[in-house]
Design an enzyme around this catalytic site. Structure first.
Site, PDB file in Angstrom:
ATOM      1  N   GLY A 249      -1.384  -5.654  15.448  1.00 47.55           N
ATOM      2  CA  GLY A 249      -1.459  -5.607  13.990  1.00 47.55           C
ATOM      3  C   GLY A 249      -2.896  -5.547  13.487  1.00 47.55           C
TER       4      GLY A 249
ATOM      5  N   ASP B 299       0.804  -1.239   0.000  1.00 51.97           N
ATOM      6  CA  ASP B 299       0.000   0.000   0.000  1.00 51.97           C
ATOM      7  C   ASP B 299       0.824   1.270   0.000  1.00 51.97           C
ATOM      8  OD1 ASP B 299       0.823  -0.209   2.682  1.00 51.97           O
ATOM      9  OD2 ASP B 299      -1.087   0.539   3.467  1.00 51.97           O
TER      10      ASP B 299
ATOM     11  N   ASP C 293      -5.006   0.985   6.242  1.00 47.16           N
ATOM     12  CA  ASP C 293      -5.741   0.854   7.505  1.00 47.16           C
ATOM     13  C   ASP C 293      -6.762   1.972   7.658  1.00 47.16           C
ATOM     14  OD1 ASP C 293      -3.888  -1.131   7.758  1.00 47.16           O
ATOM     15  OD2 ASP C 293      -2.689  -0.100   9.270  1.00 47.16           O
TER      16      ASP C 293
HETATM   17  C1  GLA Z   1       0.675  -1.610   8.594  1.00 48.47           C
HETATM   18  C2  GLA Z   1       0.536  -0.268   7.888  1.00 48.47           C
HETATM   19  C3  GLA Z   1      -0.205  -0.423   6.564  1.00 48.47           C
HETATM   20  C4  GLA Z   1       0.400  -1.526   5.714  1.00 48.47           C
HETATM   21  C5  GLA Z   1       0.601  -2.798   6.534  1.00 48.47           C
HETATM   22  C6  GLA Z   1       1.337  -3.845   5.775  1.00 48.47           C
HETATM   23  O1  GLA Z   1      -0.585  -2.077   8.977  1.00 48.47           O
HETATM   24  O2  GLA Z   1      -0.169   0.635   8.699  1.00 48.47           O
HETATM   25  O3  GLA Z   1      -0.209   0.808   5.882  1.00 48.47           O
HETATM   26  O4  GLA Z   1       1.584  -1.110   5.109  1.00 48.47           O
HETATM   27  O5  GLA Z   1       1.308  -2.545   7.729  1.00 48.47           O
HETATM   28  O6  GLA Z   1       0.568  -4.290   4.715  1.00 48.47           O
END
Ligand code: GLA
Length: 395
Positions: A120, A34, A168
């Site tokens: 996460g 992303d 996110d």
């Molecule tokens: C975290 C970041 C996202 C993305 C994920 C990996 O959640 O906030 O922007 O890069 O890691 O996919």
């Protein structure tokens, strides 16, 4: 996990205080794509951050939290830097909205909720988005979903100091119940994919929390991002028509191998192959085929483990164990990595036995209690608040 009724999901207002809610998210597939124009496929899950906003009697903005004892207060012209605690997230959002030209009357904002921290599952984006929605409502302003997500991402990049992408904040803002959200992070166009097509209707998404915490403000995420961007820059030198890695092909990467560090090469191979896997996952979702979807999820994990090197022993153990168990179609690390959770696609009829076996194996190996959550796809923050507030849902 709390299950919330519809009345609770919508914004509730009394004369003095208003209540807002934003969910957490799990990413089904499309990891670390992303920030180079790639594809992601997250869904919102039924954990939430709640904001209660009261107009303030004095001329200050104040921020408090159920989880932390510190209270932070400031005047409208305060420009102090981040302090390095939870309050940086809502304060960063306030700053972005102010820079966008919003005049926000004084308020007391209180955050609470049940999103596991450092797992996460986007506790940060959930706190940012709920703050943005609450402050917009307080200022009687409207913004499209896309801009709310971008301002929240900027708050995290510029004020908190974590170099995250847009996934996110976008899904927490714009998710739709019972759907995964396939997002093109280059232009923020998206497609909603039903979670219950065909045989997927007989599956559950199980999130398993390793209990190993990791913050994307730490160095590993930023280092990976720099390695990816270095590789992307080399590819664009060689192939000037490439806009970003979202366009790149594995053959183009192979043609540049000698010019890239071995790390950049492997990171980019993960990204390019992951974008292909997200497309494959889309087909599997549309056909309602859990076997195909599960296989591509497990392949994505291998790529995160071997090429992106963002997994850890506990997570690899959870994935290997999960895919060996009856009823599990596929499993992978979800989110930024270096800890956090796995996401598992599991046959509903076997989900209880699956969870029991996974917990028992984890306990036997690491002497740790595994938390698991069976997650339905829920609405994002805007779907919960748009109608009463007159906010725009965007496209
Ligand atoms: C975290 C970041 C996202 C993305 C994920 C990996 O959640 O906030 O922007 O890069 O890691 O996919």
């Amino acid at each position: 996990m709390t299950s919330l009724s519809n009345e609770h999901l919508s914004e509730q207002s009394t004369l003095q205080s208003r209540r807002f809610e934003a969910p957490a998210r799990v990413n089904l597939i499309g990891e670390h794509t992303d920030y180079t124009g790639g594809f992601v496929m997250p869904m919102a899950i039924p954990f939430s951050t709640v904001a209660r906003l009261h107009p303030a009697a004095d001329d200050r903005y104040s921020f408090s939290s159920e989880l932390f004892s510190s209270v932070r207060a400031m005047t409208a012209d305060d420009r102090s830097p981040r302090v390095g605690d939870w309050s940086d997230y809502p304060v960063g959002v306030l700053r972005e909205l102010q820079q966008h030209g919003l005049q926000i009357p004084p308020f007391n904002l209180h955050l609470s909720g049940d999103v596991p921290l450092g797992a996460g599952l986007s506790s940060s984006a959930s706190a940012e988005v709920v703050t943005a929605i609450a402050l917009l409502s307080h200022a009687k302003a409207t913004l499209p979903a896309e801009l709310i997500a971008k301002l929240c991402q900027s708050a995290e990049n510029n004020y908190v100091g974590s170099p995250c992408g847009i996934m996110d904040q976008f899904v927490v803002t714009r998710a739709t119940a019972d759907h995964a959200l396939l997002l093109n992070t280059r232009d923020l166009t998206f497609e909603l994919l039903p979670m219950n097509n065909g045989h997927l209707a007989a599956c559950k998404i199980v999130v398993a929390n390793s209990g190993v915490k990791h913050s994307i403000a730490g160095g590993d995420y930023g280092l990976r991002r720099r390695e990816v961007e270095a590789g992307q820059a080399k590819l664009r030198e060689r192939f000037p028509a490439l806009r970003d890695l979202g366009d790149a092909k594995l053959e183009q990467l192979a043609a540049c191998e000698q010019e890239l560090s071995p790390e950049s090469f492997r990171r980019c191979r993960h990204i390019i192959s992951e974008n292909l896997r997200v497309r494959e996952a889309r087909e599997a979702m549309l056909c309602g085929d859990p076997i195909r979807l599960g296989a591509v999820m497990t392949a994505a994990h291998a790529s995160e483990r071997d090429d992106f090197e963002c997994s850890i022993e506990e997570i690899d153990f959870l994935v290997d164990t999960a895919v060996s168990l009856q009823g599990c179609y596929g499993a992978r690390l979800t989110g930024g990595g270096f800890g956090g959770c796995t996401v598992n696609l599991v046959n509903t009829a076997e989900v209880d036995d699956f969870i029991a076996a996974l917990k028992s194996a984890y306990r036997a190996k690491f002497s740790l209690e595994l938390e698991t959550y069976i997650c339905a796809a829920v609405d994002g923050a805007l779907a919960r608040t748009a109608a009463p507030l007159g906010l725009q849902e965007g496209r």
